[in-house]
Design an enzyme around this catalytic site. Structure first.
Site, mmCIF file in Angstrom:
data_model
loop_
_atom_site.group_PDB
_atom_site.id
_atom_site.type_symbol
_atom_site.label_atom_id
_atom_site.label_comp_id
_atom_site.label_asym_id
_atom_site.label_seq_id
_atom_site.Cartn_x
_atom_site.Cartn_y
_atom_site.Cartn_z
ATOM 1 N N HIS A 25 0.839 -1.200 0.000
ATOM 2 C CA HIS A 25 0.000 0.000 0.000
ATOM 3 C C HIS A 25 0.873 1.249 0.000
ATOM 4 O O HIS A 25 2.095 1.168 0.078
ATOM 5 C CB HIS A 25 -0.977 -0.009 1.170
ATOM 6 C CG HIS A 25 -0.358 0.013 2.528
ATOM 7 N ND1 HIS A 25 0.372 -1.047 3.038
ATOM 8 C CD2 HIS A 25 -0.364 0.963 3.512
ATOM 9 C CE1 HIS A 25 0.771 -0.752 4.267
ATOM 10 N NE2 HIS A 25 0.354 0.458 4.567
ATOM 11 N N HIS A 48 1.332 3.902 2.022
ATOM 12 C CA HIS A 48 1.914 4.609 3.161
ATOM 13 C C HIS A 48 3.436 4.607 3.068
ATOM 14 O O HIS A 48 4.052 3.609 2.689
ATOM 15 C CB HIS A 48 1.450 3.972 4.471
ATOM 16 C CG HIS A 48 -0.005 4.165 4.748
ATOM 17 N ND1 HIS A 48 -0.714 3.400 5.649
ATOM 18 C CD2 HIS A 48 -0.906 5.057 4.222
ATOM 19 C CE1 HIS A 48 -1.971 3.800 5.676
ATOM 20 N NE2 HIS A 48 -2.107 4.801 4.814
ATOM 21 N N ASP A 99 5.848 4.394 5.081
ATOM 22 C CA ASP A 99 6.648 3.400 5.801
ATOM 23 C C ASP A 99 6.622 2.042 5.118
ATOM 24 O O ASP A 99 7.262 1.089 5.582
ATOM 25 C CB ASP A 99 6.209 3.282 7.265
ATOM 26 C CG ASP A 99 4.783 2.786 7.439
ATOM 27 O OD1 ASP A 99 3.919 3.143 6.603
ATOM 28 O OD2 ASP A 99 4.513 2.053 8.407
ATOM 29 N N HIS A 100 5.925 1.947 3.979
ATOM 30 C CA HIS A 100 5.936 0.731 3.163
ATOM 31 C C HIS A 100 6.424 0.997 1.735
ATOM 32 O O HIS A 100 6.860 0.068 1.063
ATOM 33 C CB HIS A 100 4.541 0.106 3.127
ATOM 34 C CG HIS A 100 4.095 -0.429 4.444
ATOM 35 N ND1 HIS A 100 4.111 -1.771 4.755
ATOM 36 C CD2 HIS A 100 3.652 0.209 5.556
ATOM 37 C CE1 HIS A 100 3.683 -1.931 6.003
ATOM 38 N NE2 HIS A 100 3.400 -0.745 6.504
ATOM 39 N N HIS A 134 -7.536 -1.061 5.262
ATOM 40 C CA HIS A 134 -6.488 -0.188 5.794
ATOM 41 C C HIS A 134 -6.279 0.979 4.835
ATOM 42 O O HIS A 134 -6.230 2.138 5.246
ATOM 43 C CB HIS A 134 -5.201 -0.989 5.971
ATOM 44 C CG HIS A 134 -4.086 -0.216 6.596
ATOM 45 N ND1 HIS A 134 -4.124 0.227 7.895
ATOM 46 C CD2 HIS A 134 -2.892 0.206 6.095
ATOM 47 C CE1 HIS A 134 -3.005 0.875 8.177
ATOM 48 N NE2 HIS A 134 -2.245 0.884 7.096
ATOM 49 N N ASP A 140 -0.123 -4.241 6.105
ATOM 50 C CA ASP A 140 -0.834 -3.762 7.291
ATOM 51 C C ASP A 140 -2.250 -4.315 7.372
ATOM 52 O O ASP A 140 -3.109 -3.747 8.064
ATOM 53 C CB ASP A 140 -0.877 -2.226 7.301
ATOM 54 C CG ASP A 140 0.428 -1.623 7.810
ATOM 55 O OD1 ASP A 140 1.347 -2.391 8.150
ATOM 56 O OD2 ASP A 140 0.525 -0.385 7.845
ATOM 57 N N HIS A 164 4.843 -5.326 10.416
ATOM 58 C CA HIS A 164 5.318 -4.678 11.638
ATOM 59 C C HIS A 164 5.592 -5.703 12.731
ATOM 60 O O HIS A 164 4.987 -6.782 12.754
ATOM 61 C CB HIS A 164 4.280 -3.681 12.169
ATOM 62 C CG HIS A 164 4.109 -2.462 11.334
ATOM 63 N ND1 HIS A 164 4.828 -1.303 11.542
ATOM 64 C CD2 HIS A 164 3.293 -2.217 10.276
ATOM 65 C CE1 HIS A 164 4.457 -0.388 10.653
ATOM 66 N NE2 HIS A 164 3.518 -0.923 9.879
#
Length: 306
Positions: A93, A95, A97-98, A150, A174, A212
């Protein structure tokens, strides 16, 4: 949330996270261990403060696929250590942090393709994927599964174990964590329930590789809502031993997750009696399960296990 996902302020925040994590965890937040299955290697890479990126490697062809490479420096170091050629990035996805490493890695590896959902605004996407599309790299056969909730375009990736006679591997981003699930930022409880049911349909021996390291906190919450679950208690003891030595807790299996992950147990009577109103007057079981999932998410957001 809109600032993080729709403006460059989100990217600046991600860069700040990256700098802080590199200073705090120069060797990564956790000690990980690769898994090797008949010529296919799965290598978890600890990045940021609690994220995992992954390299999936065809060891015979020396070809690699990166999943959610948020820290391009850490992922590149693993590529060089393994002596492989990066040919694809699979992004679950949008975001940061990905997806934050997509630009640097795709520029450095000119033949590298960036895969993901066209609905999600993934940076530097070159090859859009839809539900059930398959990405082939050497012996690797990786199927994209649409799992919105998400984010609108969230995908998970299922590495088929049949070509290498090993367990299938689910890279869940996520959507699903050890004993947890992601927040529903861009969907409804019904949407998230449908996505979780998608992965519930996979085999018990499927290995879960999440986005995570949330295991200890998640299991603490699971103990609040289902305190007599012995499978959860056993897993918590193991996780606490792992974390005392800063060892990673992934992978688990989907069979394990069915036994203690409350977000996969909305069909279970013990949770329905403890938290839910029971089936509504319409007898719509899916709706009551969605209500229970929403209640679990609300409680989890309020929960502090430490």
């Amino acid at each position: 949330y809109s600032l993080y996902t729709r403006t460059w302020l989100g990217y600046l925040f991600y860069r700040q996270q990256l700098r802080r994590a590199r200073n705090r965890y120069p060797k990564g937040h956790s000690r990980t261990q690769a898994r090797l299955f008949n010529g296919v290697k799965v290598l978890p890479i600890p990045v940021l403060s609690d994220n995992y990126s992954y390299l999936i490697i065809d060891t015979q062809a020396r070809l690699a696929v990166a999943v959610d490479p948020s820290d391009p420096q850490a992922v590149q170091a693993s590529i060089e250590k393994e002596g492989v050629n990066l040919v694809a990035i699979l992004c679950t996805h949008k975001h940061w942090d990905h997806s934050g490493g997509n630009r640097d890695l795709s520029r450095r590896h000119q033949d590298c393709r960036v895969y993901g959902s066209p609905q999600d605004g993934i940076p530097y996407l070159t090859h859009p994927l839809c539900h059930q599309d398959v990405v082939s790299v050497g012996r690797l056969q990786i199927r994209a599964l649409a799992t919105p909730g998400h984010t609108q375009g969230h995908l998970v990736y299922l590495l088929d174990g049949e070509p290498y006679k090993g367990p299938s591997c689910l890279f869940s981003g996520d959507l699903l964590f050890l004993s947890g699930c992601g927040r529903t930022f861009e969907g409804t409880a019904e949407t998230m329930l449908s996505s979780l049911d998608t992965v519930l349909g996979l085999g018990d021996d499927t290995l879960l590789w999440p986005g995570h390291e949330y295991a200890e906190e998640n299991l603490g919450f699971a103990g609040v809502v289902e305190p007599e679950n012995l499978a959860r208690e056993r897993k918590m003891q193991w996780v606490q031993r792992q974390r005392m030595e800063r060892k990673s807790t992934c992978p688990s299996t989907l069979g394990e997750e069915r036994s203690y992950n409350p977000f996969l147990r909305t069909h279970c009577l013990v949770l329905q009696e403890a938290l839910g109103p029971g089936p509504g007057p319409t007898g719509d079981d899916d709706y009551s399960r969605a209500q229970l999932l929403e209640k679990l998410r609300q409680l989890k957001d309020l929960h502090k296990s430490k």
